[in-house]
Design a protein around this motif. Structure first.
Motif, PDB file in Angstrom:
ATOM      1  N   LEU A 204       0.832  -1.209   0.000  1.00 38.53           N
ATOM      2  CA  LEU A 204       0.000   0.000   0.000  1.00 38.53           C
ATOM      3  C   LEU A 204       0.864   1.255   0.000  1.00 38.53           C
ATOM      4  O   LEU A 204       0.506   2.266  -0.611  1.00 38.53           O
ATOM      5  CB  LEU A 204      -0.928  -0.005   1.216  1.00 38.53           C
ATOM      6  N   GLY A 205       2.010   1.187   0.675  1.00 43.37           N
ATOM      7  CA  GLY A 205       2.870   2.348   0.784  1.00 43.37           C
ATOM      8  C   GLY A 205       3.534   2.768  -0.513  1.00 43.37           C
ATOM      9  O   GLY A 205       3.975   3.919  -0.644  1.00 43.37           O
ATOM     10  N   ARG A 206       3.603   1.870  -1.475  1.00 44.35           N
ATOM     11  CA  ARG A 206       4.252   2.230  -2.743  1.00 44.35           C
ATOM     12  C   ARG A 206       3.241   2.370  -3.874  1.00 44.35           C
ATOM     13  O   ARG A 206       3.621   2.427  -5.041  1.00 44.35           O
ATOM     14  CB  ARG A 206       5.304   1.177  -3.109  1.00 44.35           C
ATOM     15  N   GLN A 207       1.964   2.475  -3.522  1.00 41.80           N
ATOM     16  CA  GLN A 207       0.928   2.559  -4.543  1.00 41.80           C
ATOM     17  C   GLN A 207       0.828   3.934  -5.197  1.00 41.80           C
ATOM     18  O   GLN A 207       0.831   4.958  -4.515  1.00 41.80           O
ATOM     19  CB  GLN A 207      -0.441   2.192  -3.951  1.00 41.80           C
ATOM     20  N   SER A 208       0.723   3.934  -6.516  1.00 36.54           N
ATOM     21  CA  SER A 208       0.407   5.174  -7.236  1.00 36.54           C
ATOM     22  C   SER A 208      -1.099   5.287  -7.439  1.00 36.54           C
ATOM     23  O   SER A 208      -1.613   6.369  -7.717  1.00 36.54           O
ATOM     24  CB  SER A 208       1.114   5.194  -8.601  1.00 36.54           C
ATOM     25  N   ASP A 209      -1.791   4.144  -7.270  1.00 31.23           N
ATOM     26  CA  ASP A 209      -3.251   4.126  -7.347  1.00 31.23           C
ATOM     27  C   ASP A 209      -3.807   4.800  -6.094  1.00 31.23           C
ATOM     28  O   ASP A 209      -3.632   4.304  -4.970  1.00 31.23           O
ATOM     29  CB  ASP A 209      -3.744   2.684  -7.448  1.00 31.23           C
ATOM     30  N   ALA A 210      -4.493   5.908  -6.265  1.00 31.76           N
ATOM     31  CA  ALA A 210      -4.961   6.706  -5.125  1.00 31.76           C
ATOM     32  C   ALA A 210      -5.952   5.949  -4.256  1.00 31.76           C
ATOM     33  O   ALA A 210      -5.952   6.101  -3.020  1.00 31.76           O
ATOM     34  CB  ALA A 210      -5.585   8.010  -5.621  1.00 31.76           C
ATOM     35  N   VAL A 211      -6.788   5.147  -4.872  1.00 35.97           N
ATOM     36  CA  VAL A 211      -7.796   4.405  -4.107  1.00 35.97           C
ATOM     37  C   VAL A 211      -7.115   3.388  -3.194  1.00 35.97           C
ATOM     38  O   VAL A 211      -7.424   3.297  -1.995  1.00 35.97           O
ATOM     39  CB  VAL A 211      -8.791   3.699  -5.050  1.00 35.97           C
ATOM     40  N   LEU A 212      -6.186   2.620  -3.734  1.00 35.94           N
ATOM     41  CA  LEU A 212      -5.461   1.653  -2.908  1.00 35.94           C
ATOM     42  C   LEU A 212      -4.633   2.353  -1.834  1.00 35.94           C
ATOM     43  O   LEU A 212      -4.632   1.951  -0.666  1.00 35.94           O
ATOM     44  CB  LEU A 212      -4.556   0.782  -3.788  1.00 35.94           C
ATOM     45  N   ALA A 213      -3.935   3.408  -2.216  1.00 37.12           N
ATOM     46  CA  ALA A 213      -3.094   4.132  -1.262  1.00 37.12           C
ATOM     47  C   ALA A 213      -3.902   4.710  -0.111  1.00 37.12           C
ATOM     48  O   ALA A 213      -3.403   4.845   1.010  1.00 37.12           O
ATOM     49  CB  ALA A 213      -2.334   5.239  -1.977  1.00 37.12           C
ATOM     50  N   SER A 214      -5.161   5.022  -0.363  1.00 31.85           N
ATOM     51  CA  SER A 214      -6.004   5.641   0.667  1.00 31.85           C
ATOM     52  C   SER A 214      -6.283   4.707   1.837  1.00 31.85           C
ATOM     53  O   SER A 214      -6.688   5.151   2.914  1.00 31.85           O
ATOM     54  CB  SER A 214      -7.330   6.107   0.047  1.00 31.85           C
ATOM     55  N   HIS A 215      -6.070   3.396   1.642  1.00 29.58           N
ATOM     56  CA  HIS A 215      -6.332   2.433   2.716  1.00 29.58           C
ATOM     57  C   HIS A 215      -5.152   2.292   3.671  1.00 29.58           C
ATOM     58  O   HIS A 215      -5.287   1.679   4.733  1.00 29.58           O
ATOM     59  CB  HIS A 215      -6.664   1.058   2.122  1.00 29.58           C
ATOM     60  N   LEU A 216      -3.999   2.862   3.314  1.00 33.48           N
ATOM     61  CA  LEU A 216      -2.805   2.702   4.130  1.00 33.48           C
ATOM     62  C   LEU A 216      -2.974   3.188   5.570  1.00 33.48           C
ATOM     63  O   LEU A 216      -2.626   2.451   6.508  1.00 33.48           O
ATOM     64  CB  LEU A 216      -1.619   3.399   3.467  1.00 33.48           C
ATOM     65  N   PRO A 217      -3.501   4.392   5.828  1.00 32.23           N
ATOM     66  CA  PRO A 217      -3.611   4.850   7.219  1.00 32.23           C
ATOM     67  C   PRO A 217      -4.440   3.919   8.104  1.00 32.23           C
ATOM     68  O   PRO A 217      -4.074   3.658   9.253  1.00 32.23           O
ATOM     69  CB  PRO A 217      -4.275   6.234   7.083  1.00 32.23           C
ATOM     70  N   ALA A 218      -5.553   3.398   7.572  1.00 32.40           N
ATOM     71  CA  ALA A 218      -6.407   2.517   8.369  1.00 32.40           C
ATOM     72  C   ALA A 218      -5.702   1.200   8.688  1.00 32.40           C
ATOM     73  O   ALA A 218      -5.791   0.687   9.810  1.00 32.40           O
ATOM     74  CB  ALA A 218      -7.718   2.246   7.632  1.00 32.40           C
ATOM     75  N   VAL A 219      -4.980   0.654   7.710  1.00 35.38           N
ATOM     76  CA  VAL A 219      -4.264  -0.603   7.942  1.00 35.38           C
ATOM     77  C   VAL A 219      -3.104  -0.373   8.910  1.00 35.38           C
ATOM     78  O   VAL A 219      -2.833  -1.204   9.784  1.00 35.38           O
ATOM     79  CB  VAL A 219      -3.774  -1.212   6.610  1.00 35.38           C
ATOM     80  N   GLN A 220      -2.430   0.763   8.792  1.00 38.13           N
ATOM     81  CA  GLN A 220      -1.358   1.090   9.734  1.00 38.13           C
ATOM     82  C   GLN A 220      -1.900   1.221  11.152  1.00 38.13           C
ATOM     83  O   GLN A 220      -1.287   0.725  12.113  1.00 38.13           O
ATOM     84  CB  GLN A 220      -0.673   2.397   9.321  1.00 38.13           C
ATOM     85  N   ALA A 221      -3.038   1.889  11.304  1.00 31.46           N
ATOM     86  CA  ALA A 221      -3.644   2.067  12.625  1.00 31.46           C
ATOM     87  C   ALA A 221      -4.046   0.721  13.223  1.00 31.46           C
ATOM     88  O   ALA A 221      -3.888   0.482  14.429  1.00 31.46           O
ATOM     89  CB  ALA A 221      -4.862   2.989  12.512  1.00 31.46           C
ATOM     90  N   TYR A 222      -4.550  -0.167  12.385  1.00 32.79           N
ATOM     91  CA  TYR A 222      -4.938  -1.502  12.852  1.00 32.79           C
ATOM     92  C   TYR A 222      -3.708  -2.267  13.328  1.00 32.79           C
ATOM     93  O   TYR A 222      -3.734  -2.933  14.363  1.00 32.79           O
ATOM     94  CB  TYR A 222      -5.631  -2.255  11.718  1.00 32.79           C
ATOM     95  N   ARG A 223      -2.628  -2.152  12.564  1.00 30.26           N
ATOM     96  CA  ARG A 223      -1.376  -2.810  12.949  1.00 30.26           C
ATOM     97  C   ARG A 223      -0.860  -2.272  14.277  1.00 30.26           C
ATOM     98  O   ARG A 223      -0.394  -3.023  15.144  1.00 30.26           O
ATOM     99  CB  ARG A 223      -0.340  -2.609  11.836  1.00 30.26           C
ATOM    100  N   THR A 224      -0.944  -0.946  14.464  1.00 29.70           N
ATOM    101  CA  THR A 224      -0.494  -0.338  15.710  1.00 29.70           C
ATOM    102  C   THR A 224      -1.324  -0.835  16.888  1.00 29.70           C
ATOM    103  O   THR A 224      -0.802  -1.104  17.973  1.00 29.70           O
ATOM    104  CB  THR A 224      -0.600   1.204  15.612  1.00 29.70           C
ATOM    105  N   ARG A 225      -2.637  -0.959  16.686  1.00 29.05           N
ATOM    106  CA  ARG A 225      -3.548  -1.372  17.772  1.00 29.05           C
ATOM    107  C   ARG A 225      -3.446  -2.865  18.082  1.00 29.05           C
ATOM    108  O   ARG A 225      -3.409  -3.263  19.257  1.00 29.05           O
ATOM    109  CB  ARG A 225      -4.992  -1.010  17.380  1.00 29.05           C
ATOM    110  N   TYR A 226      -3.395  -3.688  17.056  1.00 25.67           N
ATOM    111  CA  TYR A 226      -3.511  -5.132  17.275  1.00 25.67           C
ATOM    112  C   TYR A 226      -2.262  -5.932  16.882  1.00 25.67           C
ATOM    113  O   TYR A 226      -2.246  -7.147  17.041  1.00 25.67           O
ATOM    114  CB  TYR A 226      -4.696  -5.693  16.495  1.00 25.67           C
ATOM    115  N   GLY A 227      -1.256  -5.271  16.360  1.00 29.38           N
ATOM    116  CA  GLY A 227      -0.081  -6.004  15.889  1.00 29.38           C
ATOM    117  C   GLY A 227       0.675  -6.708  16.996  1.00 29.38           C
ATOM    118  O   GLY A 227       0.805  -6.200  18.112  1.00 29.38           O
TER     119      GLY A 227
END
Length: 230
Positions: A204-227
Motif C-alpha cells: 500500500l505504501g508504494r501505490q500510485s493508485d490513489a484508491v489503494l493508497a487511501s487504505h494505508l492509514p487505516a491498515v497502519q492504525a490496525y497494525r499499531t492497535r492489534y499487531g
C-alpha cells in the motif's frame, strides 16, 4: 496467457502475491468484523481463489515459497475443508517444478464403509507439512497435528498464504503473541507464509493508485492497535 498467469518475479514474491490477491478480489479493503470481534480494514478470503487460473497461480506462490524456504518435508496434508483443495493444488505445482510429493487430507466425519477412517489419500508418513490459508486461533493446526501423530508420522510445519501478524484473542482477552507465533513457540512448528501484514503495508505504501493508497492509514492504525511483535 490469462490475466493471472504472468511470470512471478523471484525478488518481491510477497509483493507479487499481495498484488495478485488484490487483483483477484481475494484481498479486500473496507470494514470487516473478524472472528475475534475486531473491526479490520482489510479482509482476506482464500475461498475466492475460485477458478482454475487463480487456484493455479496461488499454488505457484505456495510452491515457490516452500522451495525458497528450504523446509524439509516428505508429503503434504490439507485440513478440511479449504486445506484439501490447497494441498492438492500445491502438490500438482510442486510436481510441475520437479518435486513430486504425496498428499493426504481428512474428512470432518469418519467414514464407516469402503476404506473407512478420517484420512484420505496417500499414507500419512514421514515429515508432514500442513497446508492452510491462514492461522486464526491455531485450532485447525492442533487438530491436524493430532491426526498426523496418530497416524505415526511427524508434523514438521505449516504453510499459509497470509500471516496477519496480529495478537491472538477473542472475547476481549488478548495475547501478546500472534496465532502464528503460538504455533511456532507452543506447538514447535515451522510456519512458512507467502506474505505478511508487513508486506501488505509495504504494498500500500508504494501505490500510485490513489484508491489503494487511501487504505494505508487505516491498515497502519490496525497494525499499531492489534499487531503482535515478530
Amino acid at each position: 496467457m490469462t490475466e493471472h498467469s504472468s511470470p512471478i518475479r523471484q525478488d518481491g514474491l510477497a509483493q507479487d502475491f499481495v498484488a495478485f490477491a488484490v487483483q483477484a478480489g481475494v484481498l479486500r479493503f473496507g470494514e470487516f468484523r473478524t472472528k475475534a470481534g475486531r473491526l479490520s480494514p482489510y479482509f482476506f478470503n482464500a475461498g475466492l481463489f475460485d477458478d482454475g487460473a487463480k487456484l493455479g497461480r496461488l499454488a505457484e506462490f505456495y510452491a515457490r515459497r516452500l522451495i525458497e524456504s528450504g523446509l524439509p518435508f516428505d508429503m503434504l496434508f490439507g485440513p478440511a475443508y479449504k486445506g484439501i483443495t490447497l494441498a492438492a493444488a500445491v502438490a500438482i505445482e510442486l510436481a510441475r517444478l520437479g518435486r513430486n510429493v504425496p498428499y493426504a487430507y481428512n474428512r470432518k466425519e469418519a467414514k464407516d464403509h469402503g476404506e473407512g477412517g478420517t484420512l484420505v489419500g496417500a499414507p500419512v508418513r514421514g515429515r508432514v507439512l500442513i497446508i492452510d490459508d491462514v492461522i486464526s486461533a491455531g485450532t485447525s493446526v492442533r487438530e491436524s497435528i493430532e491426526m498426523i501423530r496418530k497416524a505415526g508420522a511427524t508434523p514438521c510445519g505449516v504453510a499459509i498464504a497470509l500471516d496477519r501478524q496480529e495478537k491472538a484473542g477473542s472475547g476481549g482477552v488478548e495475547s501478546d503473541r500472534s496465532a502464528v507465533q503460538h504455533v511456532r513457540d507452543e506447538l514447535g512448528m515451522d510456519v512458512v507464509a507467502i506474505a505478511t501484514l508487513a508486506d501488505l503495508l509495504a504494498f500500500l505504501g508504494r501505490q500510485s493508485d490513489a484508491v489503494l493508497a487511501s487504505h494505508l492509514p487505516a491498515v497502519q492504525a490496525y497494525r499499531t492497535r492489534y499487531g503482535a511483535g515478530e
